[in-house]
Design an enzyme around this catalytic site. Structure first.
Site, PDB file in Angstrom:
ATOM      1  N   GLU A  19       2.405  -6.786 -10.915  1.00 49.85           N
ATOM      2  CA  GLU A  19       1.699  -7.927 -10.312  1.00 49.85           C
ATOM      3  C   GLU A  19       1.818  -9.240 -11.075  1.00 49.85           C
ATOM      4  OE1 GLU A  19      -2.291  -6.535  -9.676  1.00 49.85           O
ATOM      5  OE2 GLU A  19      -1.676  -4.971  -8.291  1.00 49.85           O
ATOM      6  N   GLU A  53       2.182   2.632  -3.650  1.00 49.38           N
ATOM      7  CA  GLU A  53       0.714   2.793  -3.580  1.00 49.38           C
ATOM      8  C   GLU A  53       0.227   2.777  -2.140  1.00 49.38           C
ATOM      9  OE1 GLU A  53      -1.284   0.075  -6.259  1.00 49.38           O
ATOM     10  OE2 GLU A  53       0.255   0.290  -7.800  1.00 49.38           O
TER      11      GLU A  53
HETATM   12  C1  XIL Z   1      -6.918   0.756  -8.873  1.00 48.47           C
HETATM   13  C2  XIL Z   1      -7.530   2.148  -8.952  1.00 48.47           C
HETATM   14  O1  XIL Z   1      -7.274   2.836  -7.774  1.00 48.47           O
HETATM   15  C3  XIL Z   1      -9.017   2.057  -9.185  1.00 48.47           C
HETATM   16  O2  XIL Z   1      -9.557   3.342  -9.434  1.00 48.47           O
HETATM   17  C4  XIL Z   1      -9.322   1.125 -10.354  1.00 48.47           C
HETATM   18  O3  XIL Z   1     -10.713   0.956 -10.474  1.00 48.47           O
HETATM   19  C5  XIL Z   1      -8.659  -0.215 -10.174  1.00 48.47           C
HETATM   20  O4  XIL Z   1      -7.263  -0.027  -9.993  1.00 48.47           O
HETATM   21  N1  XIL Z   1      -2.857  -2.083  -7.641  1.00 48.47           N
HETATM   22  C6  XIL Z   1      -2.505  -1.280  -8.708  1.00 48.47           C
HETATM   23  C7  XIL Z   1      -3.367  -0.128  -9.061  1.00 48.47           C
HETATM   24  O5  XIL Z   1      -1.426  -1.463  -9.292  1.00 48.47           O
HETATM   25  O6  XIL Z   1      -3.347   0.158 -10.432  1.00 48.47           O
HETATM   26  C8  XIL Z   1      -4.797  -0.336  -8.595  1.00 48.47           C
HETATM   27  O7  XIL Z   1      -5.509   0.868  -8.827  1.00 48.47           O
HETATM   28  C9  XIL Z   1      -4.828  -0.705  -7.128  1.00 48.47           C
HETATM   29  C10 XIL Z   1      -4.075  -1.998  -6.893  1.00 48.47           C
END
Ligand code: XIL
Length: 408
Positions: free
Chosen positions: A194, A310
């Site tokens: 990101e 994701e």
């Molecule tokens: C999220 C997790 O799912 C949560 O449990 C945590 O509290 C915050 O992070 N993008 C990403 C992930 O790259 O690491 C994030 O995961 C969701 C958005």
């Protein structure tokens, strides 16, 4: 009729994905993908999704063994899996078994981030990550590492300890220590997560993150070069979100992401893959069109892979509380999205951000919980392939059919 339309839609998007080769101009949206399917806006998104849903299950359809996601993926040289919560892995036998039955790749949802791994400036905590990697090894699953450099989930000591003088040392030491421990066991690492946010007004659309403020744009190059020096076999990935739809902001972000990875790759910085997070929303899935197709084609033309890292579908915008209706709409998005993406040979890995709805970050109850559910704060999202009893949703069958549609 409806099914034929859906197939045509996937083929059209597929052709766009195969184009490749064009310059950054290719990132201008190529209109027409969804319009061909008759879904032109938010109101029609769910109708599009339903019409596109492939692989509707039989009432007693089996879903393990030869009928599993991983069997369908592995037969085509693909990886399919999910983000793993280490607490659930211990506590919930159904959760653990579903991962074993369905996944040939896994990623830790949180355990390999800075905050959990770095209790103090001079300390590393490896217990959870070790347990996670051992679980994957025991069951013959590949592993994605997530992540080595991000602006979020930094440890509480970070801000007061890391400064311009020592930041490079901290970044390099972290990457070396973590990657050395799991060397040879990780298929792909999210080296930087990101890094793009055009709204911040920085050069190249870079995010005004702690790493940017400490080291300037060169932090990306430091991270990727260090990663390659430690584990040359790991696929080094740049991972980002909100680059899927043809919205104006998303187009600008996509363009900046493409500019960044092009600059890195063509400048000889070791980078192997783009991670498209794919946190989709039922309200905007109808806007996934030529922009993403061009991004995938262009990334492929650079000689890089593309991973869906994701995947989940936020169903908050769907009106009507009927669960079965929402399941169908969400399934349609899973099927069309993954089927379209897999029409490019560059796309090889598909990971969902969780397994069963209840434990999705979209359903979290914490301070950020309902920010994902502004319209229906009290309604549990149907967002992942499994329900809370680890039975497959229609999305499971749609995802499986999409994997099965991959050309050999
Ligand atoms: C999220 C997790 O799912 C949560 O449990 C945590 O509290 C915050 O992070 N993008 C990403 C992930 O790259 O690491 C994030 O995961 C969701 C958005």
């Amino acid at each position: 009729m409806e099914n034929t339309k859906a197939k045509d839609t996937r083929r059209t998007f597929g052709r766009k994905l195969m184009l490749g080769g064009a310059g950054l101009a290719a990132l201008q949206a190529v209109p027409g993908w969804l319009h061909a399917a008759g879904a032109t806006g938010t109101a029609e998104a769910s109708r599009w999704a339903q019409s596109a849903a492939p692989g509707q299950p039989e009432p007693t359809a089996s879903f393990t063994g030869d009928a599993s996601l991983k069997a369908h993926a592995a037969a085509r040289g693909l990886f399919v899996g999910a983000a793993v919560n280490l607490g659930l892995l211990t506590r919930e036998p159904g959760y653990r078994q579903t991962l074993i039955d369905q996944c040939n790749i896994v990623v830790a949802e949180n355990a390999m981030k800075w905050a959990p791994m770095r209790p103090a400036p001079d300390q590393f905590f490896f217990d959870d990550a070790d347990r996670f990697v051992a679980f994957a090894e025991e069951h013959g699953m590949a592993v994605r590492g997530h992540n080595l450099c991000w602006h979020e989930q930094l440890p509480p000591w970070f801000a007061a300890t890391v400064n311009k003088q020592n930041a490079e040392q901290y970044l390099v030491q972290h990457i070396k220590t973590v990657m050395t421990r799991y060397k040879g066991k990780i298929r792909a690492w999210d080296v930087v997560n990101e890094a793009i946010k055009p709204e911040d007004g920085k050069p190249e659309g870079l995010r005004d993150s702690p790493w940017y403020r400490l080291l300037g744009p060169r932090y990306l190059e430091i991270a990727f070069r260090t990663a390659r020096s430690v584990d040359p076999a790991a696929l080094l990935t740049y991972n980002d979100y909100d680059i899927e739809t043809d919205g104006a902001a998303q187009g600008a972000k996509r363009q900046a992401v493409m500019g960044l990875i092009t600059r890195l790759k063509q400048g000889g910085v070791p980078i192997d893959a783009l991670g498209v997070q794919s946190h989709l929303s039922a309200g905007s899935a109808s806007k996934i069109d030529g922009g993403l197709a061009a991004l995938v084609a262009q990334t492929r033309a650079l000689g890089m892979k593309v991973f869906i890292t994701e995947l989940d579908v936020n169903d908050d915008s769907l009106e009507g509380d009927d669960g079965a209706d929402r399941e169908k709409s969400v399934a349609g998005i899973y099927g069309s999205y993954v089927g379209s993406m897999l029409s490019s040979p560059a796309v090889t890995d598909v990971l969902c951000w969780g397994v069963a709805d209840r434990y999705s970050w979209l359903n979290s109850k914490g301070k950020d919980g309902s920010k994902w559910r502004p319209k229906h704060p009290d309604r549990e999202e149907v967002c992942l392939p499994f329900d809370n009893n680890y039975q497959p949703h229609p999305a499971f069958f749609a995802l499986r059919a999409a994997l099965g549609s991959r050309k050999a």
